[in-house]
Motif scaffolding. Structure first.
Motif, PDB file in Angstrom:
ATOM      1  N   LEU B  79     -45.616 -23.974  -1.914  1.00 41.39           N
ATOM      2  CA  LEU B  79     -44.666 -24.381  -0.888  1.00 41.39           C
ATOM      3  C   LEU B  79     -43.765 -25.515  -1.366  1.00 41.39           C
ATOM      4  N   SER B  80     -44.352 -26.503  -2.019  1.00 44.73           N
ATOM      5  CA  SER B  80     -43.609 -27.652  -2.543  1.00 44.73           C
ATOM      6  C   SER B  80     -44.385 -28.137  -3.757  1.00 44.73           C
ATOM      7  N   ALA B  81     -43.957 -27.682  -4.929  1.00 42.46           N
ATOM      8  CA  ALA B  81     -44.756 -27.871  -6.142  1.00 42.46           C
ATOM      9  C   ALA B  81     -44.991 -29.349  -6.449  1.00 42.46           C
ATOM     10  N   ALA B  82     -46.201 -29.626  -6.924  1.00 43.01           N
ATOM     11  CA  ALA B  82     -46.596 -30.970  -7.338  1.00 43.01           C
ATOM     12  C   ALA B  82     -47.167 -30.906  -8.747  1.00 43.01           C
ATOM     13  N   PRO B  83     -47.069 -31.996  -9.505  1.00 38.09           N
ATOM     14  CA  PRO B  83     -47.629 -31.985 -10.877  1.00 38.09           C
ATOM     15  C   PRO B  83     -49.102 -31.583 -10.913  1.00 38.09           C
ATOM     16  N   SER B  84     -49.850 -31.869  -9.845  1.00 34.86           N
ATOM     17  CA  SER B  84     -51.268 -31.494  -9.802  1.00 34.86           C
ATOM     18  C   SER B  84     -51.472 -29.982  -9.761  1.00 34.86           C
ATOM     19  N   GLN B  85     -50.408 -29.239  -9.522  1.00 33.42           N
ATOM     20  CA  GLN B  85     -50.504 -27.784  -9.509  1.00 33.42           C
ATOM     21  C   GLN B  85     -50.182 -27.167 -10.871  1.00 33.42           C
ATOM     22  N   THR B  86     -49.934 -28.006 -11.854  1.00 37.09           N
ATOM     23  CA  THR B  86     -49.817 -27.519 -13.225  1.00 37.09           C
ATOM     24  C   THR B  86     -51.148 -26.921 -13.634  1.00 37.09           C
ATOM     25  N   SER B  87     -51.116 -25.641 -13.994  1.00 31.78           N
ATOM     26  CA  SER B  87     -52.370 -24.932 -14.250  1.00 31.78           C
ATOM     27  C   SER B  87     -52.034 -23.531 -14.756  1.00 31.78           C
ATOM     28  N   VAL B  88     -53.085 -22.796 -15.086  1.00 26.73           N
ATOM     29  CA  VAL B  88     -52.944 -21.373 -15.357  1.00 26.73           C
ATOM     30  C   VAL B  88     -53.539 -20.632 -14.159  1.00 26.73           C
ATOM     31  N   TYR B  89     -52.775 -19.727 -13.617  1.00 28.11           N
ATOM     32  CA  TYR B  89     -53.182 -19.017 -12.406  1.00 28.11           C
ATOM     33  C   TYR B  89     -53.536 -17.577 -12.759  1.00 28.11           C
ATOM     34  N   PHE B  90     -54.687 -17.152 -12.238  1.00 25.13           N
ATOM     35  CA  PHE B  90     -55.142 -15.785 -12.467  1.00 25.13           C
ATOM     36  C   PHE B  90     -55.338 -15.066 -11.141  1.00 25.13           C
TER      37      PHE B  90
END
Lengths: 111, 113
Positions: B79-90
């Motif tokens: 919804l509103s990207a944050a640096p904590s959402q830096t990741s690999v998504y599966f």
């Protein structure tokens, strides 16, 4: 992903050796366990599973051992090959809930 | 048979931007789920769906939305990207809930700056 291996325990073996990867699971009520393999840049891939009413299950070159007394799971890979190099995860399930994944172990196989 | 297809493979977002990660499967699987994978950590469940029109939260749902309008597709919205959402998504799917032989997609590497 490529950074998955950072901070992970690593097992280094020579080609042809047998490998044993260990996993301590958290929930004594867990009744189903799976091992996944994740190669660099790819998603996890199912290897083998075992239910809690068993203590050993064999697949092709792989064996999973379950010790419920100490909540321990192991994956044995026979005659390890360079293509076995990957991160290996155990996962546990209780009842109808979702899977809980362990942090993983990186296996490095030298030719 | 493509299995589970995720797009894009890589994405860089600025803080506050929104985006949708796509996941599609062609195996007629009822169960679909989204995980994130961070260095040194196991896969953590974000959201899951047991069938079209049904979704539920996993372990780390905050900041993410999902919907399941068809059996095949299960998009994940930031919804509103944050640096904590830096990741690999599966994205993963299986025939039904309770079938844990998941088929995983190849992942989306997201960086939020």
């Amino acid at each position: 992903g490529e950074n998955v291996g950072l901070h992970l325990p690593t097992l280094s073996v020579q080609e042809g050796d047998n490998s044993i990867i260990n996993c301590a699971y958290s929930n004594s009520a867990s009744d189903y366990f799976i091992w996944y393999k994740q190669e660099s840049g790819k998603g996890p891939q199912f290897i083998i599973d075992i239910r809690s009413n068993m203590d050993k299950r064999q697949g092709q070159r792989v064996t999973v051992l379950l010790n419920k007394t100490v909540k321990h799971l192991s994956l044995q890979i026979a005659a390890t090959q360079p293509g076995d190099s990957a991160v290996y995860f155990c996962a546990e399930n209780f009842g109808y809930s979702t899977l809980t994944f362990g942090k993983g172990t990186m296996l490095l196989v030298s030719p | 048979n493509a299995g589970v297809t995720q797009t894009p493979k890589f994405q860089v977002l600025k803080t506050g931007q929104s985006m949708t990660l796509q996941c599609a499967q062609d195996m007629n699987h009822e169960y679909m789920s989204w995980y994130r994978q961070d260095p040194g950590m196991g896969l953590r469940l974000i959201h899951y769906s047991v069938g079209a029109g049904i979704t539920d939260q996993g372990e780390v749902p905050n900041g993410y939305n999902v919907s399941r309008s068809t059996t095949e597709d299960f998009p994940l919205r930031l919804l509103s990207a944050a640096p904590s959402q830096t990741s690999v998504y599966f994205c993963a799917s299986s025939a039904r809930q309770g079938d844990y032989g998941y088929t995983f997609g190849s992942g989306t590497r997201l960086t939020v700056v």
